[in-house]
Design a protein around this motif. Structure first.
Motif, PDB file in Angstrom:
ATOM      1  N   GLY A 273       0.822  -1.219   0.000  1.00 54.42           N
ATOM      2  CA  GLY A 273       0.000   0.000   0.000  1.00 54.42           C
ATOM      3  C   GLY A 273       0.849   1.259   0.000  1.00 54.42           C
ATOM      4  O   GLY A 273       0.527   2.242  -0.678  1.00 54.42           O
ATOM      5  N   GLN A 274       1.948   1.214   0.727  1.00 54.61           N
ATOM      6  CA  GLN A 274       2.840   2.383   0.774  1.00 54.61           C
ATOM      7  C   GLN A 274       3.529   2.587  -0.583  1.00 54.61           C
ATOM      8  O   GLN A 274       3.724   3.719  -1.018  1.00 54.61           O
ATOM      9  CB  GLN A 274       3.894   2.210   1.877  1.00 54.61           C
ATOM     10  CG  GLN A 274       3.329   2.281   3.289  1.00 54.61           C
ATOM     11  CD  GLN A 274       2.613   3.597   3.559  1.00 54.61           C
ATOM     12  OE1 GLN A 274       3.170   4.666   3.388  1.00 54.61           O
ATOM     13  NE2 GLN A 274       1.358   3.525   3.957  1.00 54.61           N
ATOM     14  N   VAL A 275       3.895   1.498  -1.229  1.00 52.76           N
ATOM     15  CA  VAL A 275       4.505   1.610  -2.559  1.00 52.76           C
ATOM     16  C   VAL A 275       3.490   2.242  -3.520  1.00 52.76           C
ATOM     17  O   VAL A 275       3.814   3.151  -4.297  1.00 52.76           O
ATOM     18  CB  VAL A 275       4.975   0.216  -3.074  1.00 52.76           C
ATOM     19  CG1 VAL A 275       5.360   0.273  -4.553  1.00 52.76           C
ATOM     20  CG2 VAL A 275       6.150  -0.296  -2.240  1.00 52.76           C
ATOM     21  N   LEU A 276       2.244   1.789  -3.441  1.00 51.63           N
ATOM     22  CA  LEU A 276       1.209   2.337  -4.332  1.00 51.63           C
ATOM     23  C   LEU A 276       0.976   3.820  -4.045  1.00 51.63           C
ATOM     24  O   LEU A 276       0.841   4.628  -4.967  1.00 51.63           O
ATOM     25  CB  LEU A 276      -0.093   1.547  -4.159  1.00 51.63           C
ATOM     26  CG  LEU A 276      -0.059   0.144  -4.774  1.00 51.63           C
ATOM     27  CD1 LEU A 276      -1.174  -0.730  -4.225  1.00 51.63           C
ATOM     28  CD2 LEU A 276      -0.141   0.224  -6.301  1.00 51.63           C
ATOM     29  N   LYS A 277       0.956   4.184  -2.768  1.00 51.41           N
ATOM     30  CA  LYS A 277       0.759   5.604  -2.404  1.00 51.41           C
ATOM     31  C   LYS A 277       1.885   6.434  -3.008  1.00 51.41           C
ATOM     32  O   LYS A 277       1.657   7.529  -3.546  1.00 51.41           O
ATOM     33  CB  LYS A 277       0.774   5.785  -0.884  1.00 51.41           C
ATOM     34  CG  LYS A 277      -0.470   5.313  -0.194  1.00 51.41           C
ATOM     35  CD  LYS A 277      -1.236   6.484   0.449  1.00 51.41           C
ATOM     36  CE  LYS A 277      -2.592   6.064   0.979  1.00 51.41           C
ATOM     37  NZ  LYS A 277      -3.629   5.790  -0.017  1.00 51.41           N
ATOM     38  N   SER A 278       3.104   5.902  -2.911  1.00 51.29           N
ATOM     39  CA  SER A 278       4.236   6.670  -3.405  1.00 51.29           C
ATOM     40  C   SER A 278       4.190   6.769  -4.942  1.00 51.29           C
ATOM     41  O   SER A 278       4.498   7.822  -5.519  1.00 51.29           O
ATOM     42  CB  SER A 278       5.517   6.048  -2.848  1.00 51.29           C
ATOM     43  OG  SER A 278       6.477   5.878  -3.810  1.00 51.29           O
ATOM     44  N   LEU A 279       3.739   5.707  -5.619  1.00 52.38           N
ATOM     45  CA  LEU A 279       3.603   5.774  -7.086  1.00 52.38           C
ATOM     46  C   LEU A 279       2.538   6.797  -7.477  1.00 52.38           C
ATOM     47  O   LEU A 279       2.720   7.594  -8.406  1.00 52.38           O
ATOM     48  CB  LEU A 279       3.218   4.394  -7.651  1.00 52.38           C
ATOM     49  CG  LEU A 279       4.318   3.330  -7.682  1.00 52.38           C
ATOM     50  CD1 LEU A 279       3.735   1.964  -8.016  1.00 52.38           C
ATOM     51  CD2 LEU A 279       5.400   3.703  -8.690  1.00 52.38           C
ATOM     52  N   LEU A 280       1.424   6.777  -6.750  1.00 54.08           N
ATOM     53  CA  LEU A 280       0.332   7.703  -7.082  1.00 54.08           C
ATOM     54  C   LEU A 280       0.743   9.154  -6.833  1.00 54.08           C
ATOM     55  O   LEU A 280       0.320  10.073  -7.547  1.00 54.08           O
ATOM     56  CB  LEU A 280      -0.924   7.357  -6.264  1.00 54.08           C
ATOM     57  CG  LEU A 280      -1.682   6.110  -6.734  1.00 54.08           C
ATOM     58  CD1 LEU A 280      -2.736   5.688  -5.709  1.00 54.08           C
ATOM     59  CD2 LEU A 280      -2.340   6.347  -8.095  1.00 54.08           C
ATOM     60  N   LYS A 281       1.592   9.342  -5.825  1.00 48.20           N
ATOM     61  CA  LYS A 281       2.059  10.693  -5.508  1.00 48.20           C
ATOM     62  C   LYS A 281       3.059  11.170  -6.576  1.00 48.20           C
ATOM     63  O   LYS A 281       3.056  12.328  -6.993  1.00 48.20           O
ATOM     64  CB  LYS A 281       2.735  10.662  -4.131  1.00 48.20           C
ATOM     65  CG  LYS A 281       2.721  11.989  -3.427  1.00 48.20           C
ATOM     66  CD  LYS A 281       3.070  11.825  -1.976  1.00 48.20           C
ATOM     67  CE  LYS A 281       4.078  12.909  -1.607  1.00 48.20           C
ATOM     68  NZ  LYS A 281       4.857  12.588  -0.446  1.00 48.20           N
ATOM     69  N   THR A 282       3.904  10.258  -7.024  1.00 47.71           N
ATOM     70  CA  THR A 282       4.946  10.625  -7.990  1.00 47.71           C
ATOM     71  C   THR A 282       4.368  10.876  -9.385  1.00 47.71           C
ATOM     72  O   THR A 282       4.809  11.773 -10.092  1.00 47.71           O
ATOM     73  CB  THR A 282       6.002   9.497  -8.091  1.00 47.71           C
ATOM     74  OG1 THR A 282       6.383   9.136  -6.771  1.00 47.71           O
ATOM     75  CG2 THR A 282       7.221   9.920  -8.876  1.00 47.71           C
ATOM     76  N   PHE A 283       3.393  10.025  -9.779  1.00 44.96           N
ATOM     77  CA  PHE A 283       2.908  10.082 -11.167  1.00 44.96           C
ATOM     78  C   PHE A 283       1.445  10.500 -11.200  1.00 44.96           C
ATOM     79  O   PHE A 283       0.555   9.695 -10.926  1.00 44.96           O
ATOM     80  CB  PHE A 283       3.066   8.720 -11.853  1.00 44.96           C
ATOM     81  CG  PHE A 283       4.489   8.226 -11.872  1.00 44.96           C
ATOM     82  CD1 PHE A 283       5.445   8.843 -12.679  1.00 44.96           C
ATOM     83  CD2 PHE A 283       4.882   7.156 -11.082  1.00 44.96           C
ATOM     84  CE1 PHE A 283       6.759   8.393 -12.691  1.00 44.96           C
ATOM     85  CE2 PHE A 283       6.185   6.698 -11.090  1.00 44.96           C
ATOM     86  CZ  PHE A 283       7.131   7.323 -11.896  1.00 44.96           C
ATOM     87  N   SER A 284       1.224  11.758 -11.612  1.00 46.57           N
ATOM     88  CA  SER A 284      -0.167  12.212 -11.676  1.00 46.57           C
ATOM     89  C   SER A 284      -0.903  11.460 -12.785  1.00 46.57           C
ATOM     90  O   SER A 284      -2.120  11.317 -12.752  1.00 46.57           O
ATOM     91  CB  SER A 284      -0.218  13.714 -11.912  1.00 46.57           C
ATOM     92  OG  SER A 284       0.475  14.002 -13.114  1.00 46.57           O
ATOM     93  N   ASP A 285      -0.133  10.989 -13.779  1.00 49.52           N
ATOM     94  CA  ASP A 285      -0.769  10.199 -14.850  1.00 49.52           C
ATOM     95  C   ASP A 285      -0.696   8.699 -14.552  1.00 49.52           C
ATOM     96  O   ASP A 285      -0.772   7.870 -15.448  1.00 49.52           O
ATOM     97  CB  ASP A 285      -0.148  10.519 -16.214  1.00 49.52           C
ATOM     98  CG  ASP A 285       1.381  10.425 -16.199  1.00 49.52           C
ATOM     99  OD1 ASP A 285       1.958  10.228 -15.109  1.00 49.52           O
ATOM    100  OD2 ASP A 285       1.990  10.535 -17.264  1.00 49.52           O
TER     101      ASP A 285
END
Ligand SMILES: Cc1ncc(COP(=O)(O)O)c(C=O)c1O
Length: 431
Positions: A313-325
């Protein structure tokens, strides 16, 4: 002592995790959100666990644009567990569908209680004459999955629709043209591995021949995406099921994710009874591998490692934060990094031989041989030693094939890939 910052780890899995994720997780392991208990100690039945699980599911769905008619399951048993689970479940679904068809043909109304023996004879005939599962064997992992199917069911039910080794001198490295695939008519599933981690072979996209034509029954397509999930956009709607172990692009070892079309679960379809499967001579899977059971219990049929789900979940949060697309942003970087590394290898084709054909090169696992001297083993030893000296580690190829493998997962930074490309160049040019 070596520091994390000094290392770029190209291991094939378990893979590198982002340091901030590990730091947050370390705190959560000791005391989660000021509760005085660590996350690995909280009950998997608690509200805390449910929130962690549901947030990870929702974030995965957002990042990959998973349509609403799919369910996300967290399971255990790794990718290898799914080799078995896909067989048990998809064969069960095939049997149930066939049963419904037979009932209809016999004019027996849906839901009417009839003895299993009445249809078992008909069904047994259908199983013997028609049941097939198709495998596209393009590397070591799809081969293993097909072998597990043959072990569980018997080889007579397993159709190897294609085997890459037949067109590539007995080795993996290419994907045979679709028109050469020998697909069965209405198989229980067509199974393939989207990215072959050991052999560095990746499907360039979804196979045309497996797309629904809108007329015949929709193909049941199942894919192992253990080593390339979250690194490119996938047409989820073309798949009946996608699975992946967490330990490469999603998180740490311990959880396996299944994305399954809801129409393969109750209330649309239910697993046939164990007694019917026994009458048909077909295997009954362990309950913990039953998609129906895991879905019914929102992945909490038995004790799930919520801590592992939290890391994912933390990895996904960080991906979503990094990539708006979302995944498109990560895909662009993954391609850029892979292109850099392949370009360095191709620029010195007298020193390096990429294992896979250009048409099927993996962006995630870049496999190559070092032929700087005639003694390839010695050249590769020197390559690995030189790389390690500058903090580029985990480059040794899989024990079954040897050579070098640079696993370019999402957690490898652009700088890490640039550093490897520069080393590939300097090693080739050195005396
Ligand atoms: C593509 C692929 N599938 C399946 C597996 C097996 O996964 P596990 O070790 O979790 O059983 C692996 C392991 O590396 C893999 O790379």
């Amino acid at each position: 002592m070596t520091q994390r910052e000094e290392i770029t780890y190209f291991g094939a899995g378990p893979a590198l995790l982002p340091t901030p994720v590990l730091q947050t997780a370390a705190q959560a392991l000791v005391n989660y959100n000021g509760t005085g208990l660590g996350l690995a100690e909280h009950s998997h039945r608690s509200k805390i666990a449910e929130d962690v699980l549901n947030t990870a599911k929702a974030d995965l769905a957002t990042y990959l644009d998973i349509p609403d008619n799919y369910e996300v399951l967290f399971m255990q048993g790794g990718g290898s567990g799914e080799f078995s689970a896909t067989v048990y479940n998809m064969v069960g679904i095939w049997v149930e569908k066939r049963k419904q068809k037979i009932l209809k043909e016999l004019g027996i109304a849906e839901g009417k209680d009839i003895s299993e023996d009445v249809i078992a004879t008909e069904l047994r005939k259908a199983v013997e004459e028609e049941l097939k599962i198709d495998y596209l064997v393009t590397g070591s992992w799809s081969l293993k999955a097909s072998q597990e199917a043959a072990r569980l069911l018997g080889p007579e039910y397993v159709n190897i629709a294609t085997d890459s080794r037949k067109i590539n001198d007995g080795k993996f490295g290419k994907i045979p043209e679709e028109k050469s695939w020998n697909l069965s008519k209405n198989p229980a599933m067509v199974y393939y591995c989207d990215n072959e981690t050991v052999d560095g072979v990746e499907f360039p996209g979804f196979p045309e021949v497996l797309k629904s034509n809108g007329q015949d029954e929709e193909p049941i397509v199942v894919a192992d995406m253990s080593s390339n999930i979250l690194s490119r956009r996938i047409p989820v709607k073309n798949f009946s099921l996608i699975f992946f172990g967490a330990q490469k692009n999603l998180g740490c070892t311990g959880v396996t994710v299944v994305i399954i079309k809801k129409s393969l679960l109750p209330p649309t379809i239910a697993t046939p009874s164990p007694s019917l499967m026994r009458k048909l001579g077909l295997p009954i899977g362990p309950i913990v591998l039953s998609y129906e059971t895991i879905a019914k219990n929102n992945s909490l049929y038995n004790t799930l490692s919520i801590f592992d789900v939290y890391i994912a979940g933390q990895v996904l949060k960080s991906l979503l934060k990094t990539f708006s697309d979302k995944v498109d942003g990560q895909q662009a970087i993954a391609e850029k990094k892979a292109n850099l590394i392949y370009a360095a290898l191709d620029a010195h084709s007298n020193v390096y031989k990429v294992v896979s054909d250009k048409s099927a090169r993996s962006r995630m696992n870049i496999c190559f041989r070092v032929t700087k001297s005639q003694d390839v083993a010695e050249s590769e030893k020197q390559f690995i030693a030189g790389a390690e000296k500058i903090g580029l580690t985990g480059l040794k190829g899989h024990r079954s094939v040897g050579g070098i493998r640079a696993s370019n997962y999402n957690s490898i930074s652009l700088e890490g890939a640039e550093k490897l490309a520069a080393f590939i160049n300097s090693f080739a040019e050195s005396k």
